[in-house]
Design an enzyme around this catalytic site. Sequence first.
Site, mmCIF file in Angstrom:
data_model
loop_
_atom_site.group_PDB
_atom_site.id
_atom_site.type_symbol
_atom_site.label_atom_id
_atom_site.label_comp_id
_atom_site.label_asym_id
_atom_site.label_seq_id
_atom_site.Cartn_x
_atom_site.Cartn_y
_atom_site.Cartn_z
ATOM 1 N N CYS A 217 0.842 -1.199 0.000
ATOM 2 C CA CYS A 217 0.000 0.000 0.000
ATOM 3 C C CYS A 217 0.878 1.250 0.000
ATOM 4 C CB CYS A 217 -0.939 -0.009 1.203
ATOM 5 S SG CYS A 217 -1.868 1.530 1.369
ATOM 6 N N HIS B 168 -3.641 1.360 8.271
ATOM 7 C CA HIS B 168 -4.308 1.005 7.019
ATOM 8 C C HIS B 168 -5.789 0.763 7.280
ATOM 9 C CE1 HIS B 168 -4.697 -0.307 2.876
ATOM 10 N NE2 HIS B 168 -5.587 -1.169 3.347
ATOM 11 N N THR C 110 -9.223 5.736 -5.974
ATOM 12 C CA THR C 110 -8.136 5.049 -6.686
ATOM 13 C C THR C 110 -7.079 4.485 -5.746
ATOM 14 O OG1 THR C 110 -6.946 7.132 -7.004
ATOM 15 C CG2 THR C 110 -8.409 6.424 -8.783
ATOM 16 N N HIS D 134 -6.670 3.286 0.630
ATOM 17 C CA HIS D 134 -6.251 3.603 2.000
ATOM 18 C C HIS D 134 -6.922 4.942 2.304
ATOM 19 C CE1 HIS D 134 -2.812 3.867 5.175
ATOM 20 N NE2 HIS D 134 -3.602 4.928 5.356
ATOM 21 N N HIS E 194 -8.289 8.403 2.914
ATOM 22 C CA HIS E 194 -7.646 9.725 2.837
ATOM 23 C C HIS E 194 -8.695 10.781 2.550
ATOM 24 C CE1 HIS E 194 -7.635 7.959 -1.196
ATOM 25 N NE2 HIS E 194 -7.787 9.188 -1.660
#
Length: 113
Positions: free
Chosen positions: A4, A45, A94, A97, A99
């Site tokens: 990731c 994560h 896309t 994780h 955000h």
Amino acid sequence: MDDCIFCKLANNENGNFVYDDENVVAFDDINPVAPVHVLIVPKKHIQDIASLEEGDEKYVVSVTKAIKEVARIKGVLESGFRIINNCGVDAGQTVNHLHFHLIGGKSLGEKII
Ligand code: 5GP
Ligand code: ZN
């Protein structure tokens, strides 16, 4: 999550962060859509906002603190800014994780809501 990209970026002790605390970091987006375009990213994560679990409250609190700090540091606290979170396929997420995009530094005309 070994593969990731945001796990790697958020846990890099030598990272070029706009904001950094025990739970989240913030860094400039690699492909900015506005003069200010910062990503606020938990160090843990978490796939997306729908995947938050009991015990993740500290990340939510830190994201909230980071929003104000990043806006202040980037000089858009008074002029205004927008927070965007894309969750899942229909939203066009896309990077899987969690955000939050903080964008500003110009008039953000294209409101959809
Ligand atoms: P999403 O479409 O998942 O909401 O947003 C992903 C964002 O991450 C995009 O705005 C993209 O430009 C940004 N991004 C993807 N890879 C990197 C990277 O390696 N570094 C940085 N700083 N931003 C990235
Ligand atoms: Zn990750």
